[in-house]
Design a protein around this motif. Structure first.
Motif, PDB file in Angstrom:
ATOM      1  N   TYR A   1      -1.371 -10.935  59.639  1.00  0.00           N
ATOM      2  CA  TYR A   1      -1.454 -11.052  58.188  1.00  0.00           C
ATOM      3  C   TYR A   1      -2.650 -10.234  57.724  1.00  0.00           C
ATOM      4  CZ  TYR A   1       1.795 -14.953  58.581  1.00  0.00           C
ATOM      5  OH  TYR A   1       2.897 -15.717  58.845  1.00  0.00           O
ATOM      6  N   PHE A   2      -2.392  -9.349  56.776  1.00  0.00           N
ATOM      7  CA  PHE A   2      -3.424  -8.419  56.343  1.00  0.00           C
ATOM      8  C   PHE A   2      -4.111  -8.884  55.066  1.00  0.00           C
ATOM      9  CE2 PHE A   2      -3.276  -4.659  59.035  1.00  0.00           C
ATOM     10  CZ  PHE A   2      -2.132  -4.913  59.769  1.00  0.00           C
ATOM     11  N   GLY A   3      -5.398  -8.574  54.993  1.00  0.00           N
ATOM     12  CA  GLY A   3      -6.139  -8.765  53.764  1.00  0.00           C
ATOM     13  C   GLY A   3      -5.949  -7.584  52.827  1.00  0.00           C
ATOM     14  N   PRO A   4      -6.550  -7.651  51.635  1.00  0.00           N
ATOM     15  CA  PRO A   4      -6.376  -6.590  50.641  1.00  0.00           C
ATOM     16  C   PRO A   4      -7.160  -5.327  50.955  1.00  0.00           C
ATOM     17  CG  PRO A   4      -7.870  -8.253  49.815  1.00  0.00           C
ATOM     18  CD  PRO A   4      -7.354  -8.770  51.121  1.00  0.00           C
ATOM     19  N   GLY A   5      -8.093  -5.430  51.884  1.00  0.00           N
ATOM     20  CA  GLY A   5      -8.874  -4.260  52.257  1.00  0.00           C
ATOM     21  C   GLY A   5     -10.133  -4.091  51.431  1.00  0.00           C
ATOM     22  N   THR A   6     -11.075  -3.344  51.989  1.00  0.00           N
ATOM     23  CA  THR A   6     -12.273  -2.906  51.274  1.00  0.00           C
ATOM     24  C   THR A   6     -12.216  -1.387  51.209  1.00  0.00           C
ATOM     25  OG1 THR A   6     -13.670  -4.746  51.984  1.00  0.00           O
ATOM     26  CG2 THR A   6     -14.784  -2.707  51.310  1.00  0.00           C
ATOM     27  N   ARG A   7     -12.243  -0.861  49.991  1.00  0.00           N
ATOM     28  CA  ARG A   7     -12.249   0.596  49.836  1.00  0.00           C
ATOM     29  C   ARG A   7     -13.687   1.066  49.827  1.00  0.00           C
ATOM     30  NH1 ARG A   7      -8.643   4.338  48.402  1.00  0.00           N
ATOM     31  NH2 ARG A   7      -7.124   2.747  47.795  1.00  0.00           N
ATOM     32  N   LEU A   8     -14.073   1.802  50.850  1.00  0.00           N
ATOM     33  CA  LEU A   8     -15.437   2.336  50.979  1.00  0.00           C
ATOM     34  C   LEU A   8     -15.440   3.803  50.591  1.00  0.00           C
ATOM     35  CD1 LEU A   8     -18.408   2.200  51.951  1.00  0.00           C
ATOM     36  CD2 LEU A   8     -17.565   2.807  54.231  1.00  0.00           C
ATOM     37  N   THR A   9     -16.312   4.129  49.667  1.00  0.00           N
ATOM     38  CA  THR A   9     -16.509   5.530  49.271  1.00  0.00           C
ATOM     39  C   THR A   9     -17.956   5.894  49.551  1.00  0.00           C
ATOM     40  OG1 THR A   9     -14.873   5.299  47.498  1.00  0.00           O
ATOM     41  CG2 THR A   9     -16.355   7.204  47.400  1.00  0.00           C
ATOM     42  N   VAL A  10     -18.144   6.909  50.353  1.00  0.00           N
ATOM     43  CA  VAL A  10     -19.495   7.382  50.687  1.00  0.00           C
ATOM     44  C   VAL A  10     -19.744   8.685  49.943  1.00  0.00           C
ATOM     45  CG1 VAL A  10     -21.074   8.051  52.530  1.00  0.00           C
ATOM     46  CG2 VAL A  10     -19.310   6.313  52.950  1.00  0.00           C
ATOM     47  N   THR A  11     -20.779   8.676  49.118  1.00  0.00           N
ATOM     48  CA  THR A  11     -21.060   9.852  48.272  1.00  0.00           C
ATOM     49  C   THR A  11     -22.234  10.659  48.820  1.00  0.00           C
ATOM     50  OG1 THR A  11     -22.536   8.574  46.865  1.00  0.00           O
ATOM     51  CG2 THR A  11     -20.211   8.644  46.235  1.00  0.00           C
TER      52      THR A  11
ATOM     53  N   GLN B   1     -26.748   5.201  53.954  1.00  0.00           N
ATOM     54  CA  GLN B   1     -26.925   3.772  53.749  1.00  0.00           C
ATOM     55  C   GLN B   1     -26.129   2.978  54.773  1.00  0.00           C
ATOM     56  OE1 GLN B   1     -25.751   3.031  49.652  1.00  0.00           O
ATOM     57  NE2 GLN B   1     -27.893   2.811  49.015  1.00  0.00           N
ATOM     58  N   ASP B   2     -26.566   1.740  55.025  1.00  0.00           N
ATOM     59  CA  ASP B   2     -25.824   0.813  55.861  1.00  0.00           C
ATOM     60  C   ASP B   2     -24.937  -0.052  54.961  1.00  0.00           C
ATOM     61  OD1 ASP B   2     -28.619   0.083  58.126  1.00  0.00           O
ATOM     62  OD2 ASP B   2     -27.414   1.907  57.826  1.00  0.00           O
ATOM     63  N   VAL B   3     -23.750  -0.409  55.456  1.00  0.00           N
ATOM     64  CA  VAL B   3     -22.865  -1.302  54.701  1.00  0.00           C
ATOM     65  C   VAL B   3     -22.361  -2.406  55.618  1.00  0.00           C
ATOM     66  CG1 VAL B   3     -22.129   0.500  53.090  1.00  0.00           C
ATOM     67  CG2 VAL B   3     -20.766   0.052  55.144  1.00  0.00           C
ATOM     68  N   ALA B   4     -22.008  -3.529  54.998  1.00  0.00           N
ATOM     69  CA  ALA B   4     -21.440  -4.654  55.738  1.00  0.00           C
ATOM     70  C   ALA B   4     -20.204  -5.128  55.000  1.00  0.00           C
ATOM     71  CB  ALA B   4     -22.451  -5.782  55.861  1.00  0.00           C
ATOM     72  N   LEU B   5     -19.105  -5.207  55.697  1.00  0.00           N
ATOM     73  CA  LEU B   5     -17.823  -5.609  55.124  1.00  0.00           C
ATOM     74  C   LEU B   5     -17.418  -6.936  55.756  1.00  0.00           C
ATOM     75  CD1 LEU B   5     -16.017  -2.128  55.440  1.00  0.00           C
ATOM     76  CD2 LEU B   5     -17.624  -2.905  53.680  1.00  0.00           C
TER      77      LEU B   5
ATOM     78  N   GLN C   1     -21.518   8.056  56.680  1.00  0.00           N
ATOM     79  CA  GLN C   1     -21.214   9.468  56.495  1.00  0.00           C
ATOM     80  C   GLN C   1     -19.987   9.583  55.599  1.00  0.00           C
ATOM     81  OE1 GLN C   1     -23.226  11.853  58.012  1.00  0.00           O
ATOM     82  NE2 GLN C   1     -24.450  10.056  58.603  1.00  0.00           N
ATOM     83  N   GLN C   2     -19.796  10.763  55.031  1.00  0.00           N
ATOM     84  CA  GLN C   2     -18.658  10.942  54.124  1.00  0.00           C
ATOM     85  C   GLN C   2     -17.331  10.686  54.834  1.00  0.00           C
ATOM     86  OE1 GLN C   2     -19.268  14.818  52.178  1.00  0.00           O
ATOM     87  NE2 GLN C   2     -19.562  13.671  50.282  1.00  0.00           N
ATOM     88  N   GLU C   3     -17.254  11.009  56.100  1.00  0.00           N
ATOM     89  CA  GLU C   3     -15.994  10.796  56.820  1.00  0.00           C
ATOM     90  C   GLU C   3     -15.681   9.320  57.048  1.00  0.00           C
ATOM     91  OE1 GLU C   3     -18.572  12.591  58.038  1.00  0.00           O
ATOM     92  OE2 GLU C   3     -18.964  12.058  60.154  1.00  0.00           O
ATOM     93  N   ASP C   4     -16.630   8.440  56.733  1.00  0.00           N
ATOM     94  CA  ASP C   4     -16.366   7.004  56.835  1.00  0.00           C
ATOM     95  C   ASP C   4     -15.600   6.490  55.620  1.00  0.00           C
ATOM     96  OD1 ASP C   4     -19.743   6.438  58.122  1.00  0.00           O
ATOM     97  OD2 ASP C   4     -17.915   7.099  59.155  1.00  0.00           O
ATOM     98  N   SER C   5     -15.462   7.307  54.598  1.00  0.00           N
ATOM     99  CA  SER C   5     -14.723   6.889  53.395  1.00  0.00           C
ATOM    100  C   SER C   5     -13.287   6.576  53.774  1.00  0.00           C
ATOM    101  CB  SER C   5     -14.756   7.990  52.335  1.00  0.00           C
ATOM    102  OG  SER C   5     -16.073   8.209  51.869  1.00  0.00           O
TER     103      SER C   5
ATOM    104  N   LEU D   1     -17.834  -6.322  59.644  1.00  0.00           N
ATOM    105  CA  LEU D   1     -17.837  -4.957  60.170  1.00  0.00           C
ATOM    106  C   LEU D   1     -19.020  -4.246  59.517  1.00  0.00           C
ATOM    107  CD1 LEU D   1     -16.424  -2.603  61.746  1.00  0.00           C
ATOM    108  CD2 LEU D   1     -15.192  -2.110  59.623  1.00  0.00           C
ATOM    109  N   LYS D   2     -19.898  -3.735  60.345  1.00  0.00           N
ATOM    110  CA  LYS D   2     -21.096  -3.066  59.837  1.00  0.00           C
ATOM    111  C   LYS D   2     -21.038  -1.583  60.191  1.00  0.00           C
ATOM    112  CE  LYS D   2     -23.946  -7.219  60.250  1.00  0.00           C
ATOM    113  NZ  LYS D   2     -25.112  -7.882  60.893  1.00  0.00           N
ATOM    114  N   ILE D   3     -21.366  -0.780  59.232  1.00  0.00           N
ATOM    115  CA  ILE D   3     -21.431   0.667  59.451  1.00  0.00           C
ATOM    116  C   ILE D   3     -22.843   1.111  59.105  1.00  0.00           C
ATOM    117  CG2 ILE D   3     -20.401   2.907  58.981  1.00  0.00           C
ATOM    118  CD1 ILE D   3     -17.977   1.436  57.797  1.00  0.00           C
TER     119      ILE D   3
END
Lengths: 117, 117
Positions: free
Chosen positions: B107-117, B17-21, B83-87, B77-79
Motif C-alpha cells: 500500500y503506497f503513500g501519497p509521496g513527498t515531492r522533493l525539489t532541490v534548487t 541542505q539535509d532533508v528528512a522525509l 543534489q539536484q539529481e535527488d529531485s 528517509l534522510k538525504i
C-alpha cells in the motif's frame, strides 16, 4: 537487475474503445505480477495481481490481465474504457524464487492513458 | 481505516541542505519500502525494512541516503547534502509481509515531492 518494459508511454482513446497495455519483464524464474494505477492527484493503488493459478486475473473496475509465461508478458485489458479511467498505469514485478530480494517491486516506466468523453 | 501517510508532501531544499522525509505505515504492517520516482519514470526501489531491521538497502543511490525505522513503525528517509539529481517523488509503501510469494500487496503513500534548487 530485472527489467520491466511498458511499450506505450501515452495512449489516447475515446470512451467505449477497447484497451490493451503491454508489459514484458526480463526475469526467467518465478514472478508475482501487478498492475498499479495512479489517478490524477492520487496515490498508487493496486488494480490487480497475479501470484499463481489461473493466468487470467480480474481486477477492479472491469480490468483484467493475462499472464503468458512463455512470452514473459502480463498485458492489461479492458473491453470498454470510460473517461474516469484516465490515469497512469504501472506494471510491476516481484521475483519470487527462494533467495530473491524480499518483496521489492520492479516497475515499468508507466503508461499515461487519456480517455476522451 | 487510515492508509500510509507521508510528510511533508512537498519539500524544497537548496543544494547542500539535509532533508528528512517521514513515513507512517499502516498499523500492524511488518514491511516497509521506500521508492524513488523521477519525473516520467516508474518508481525505483531504495530500501526495505522488516520491522526495525533494514534487510535490503541495495537501492540507495549513495551514502548520502540513509533510512531508519527504529521502533518498527514510523520510518525516516534522510538525504544529506542534497543534489539536484535527488529531485524526485519519494514513495513509501507498507505491507503485512514482505516475503516473495506472500500474497500481500504493498500500500503506497501519497509521496513527498522533493525539489532541490
Amino acid at each position: 537487475a530485472q527489467s520491466v518494459s511498458q511499450h506505450n508511454h501515452h495512449v489516447i482513446l475515446s470512451e467505449a474503445a477497447s484497451l490493451e497495455l503491454g508489459c514484458n519483464y526480463s526475469y526467467g524464474g518465478t514472478v508475482n505480477l501487478f498492475w498499479y494505477v495512479q489517478y490524477p492527484g492520487q496515490h498508487l493503488q493496486l488494480l490487480l495481481k497475479y501470484f499463481s493459478g489461473d493466468p487470467l486475473v480480474k481486477g477492479i473496475k472491469g480490468f483484467e490481465a493475462e499472464f503468458i509465461k512463455s512470452k514473459f508478458s502480463f498485458n492489461l485489458r479492458k473491453p470498454s474504457v470510460q473517461w474516469s479511467d484516465t490515469a497512469e498505469y504501472f506494471c510491476a514485478v516481484i521475483t519470487a524464487d527462494r533467495g530473491s530480494t524480499l518483496g521489492r517491486l520492479y516497475f515499468g516506466r508507466g503508461t499515461q492513458l487519456t480517455v476522451w468523453p | 481505516g487510515a492508509g500510509v501517510s507521508q510528510s511533508p508532501r512537498y519539500k524544497v531544499a537548496k543544494r547542500g541542505q539535509d532533508v528528512a522525509l517521514r513515513c507512517d505505515p499502516i498499523s500492524g504492517h511488518v514491511s516497509l519500502f521506500w521508492y524513488q520516482q523521477a519525473l516520467g519514470q516508474g518508481p525505483e526501489f531504495l530500501t526495505y525494512f522488516q520491522n526495525e531491521a533494514q534487510l535490503d538497502k541495495s537501492g540507495l543511490p549513495s551514502d548520502r541516503f540513509f533510512a531508519e525505522r527504529p521502533e518498527g513503525s514510523v520510518s525516516t528517509l534522510k538525504i544529506q547534502r542534497t543534489q539536484q539529481e535527488d529531485s524526485a517523488v519519494y514513495l513509501c509503501a507498507s505491507s503485512l509481509a514482505g516475503l516473495a510469494g506472500d500474497p500481500y500487496e504493498q500500500y503506497f503513500g501519497p509521496g513527498t515531492r522533493l525539489t532541490v534548487t
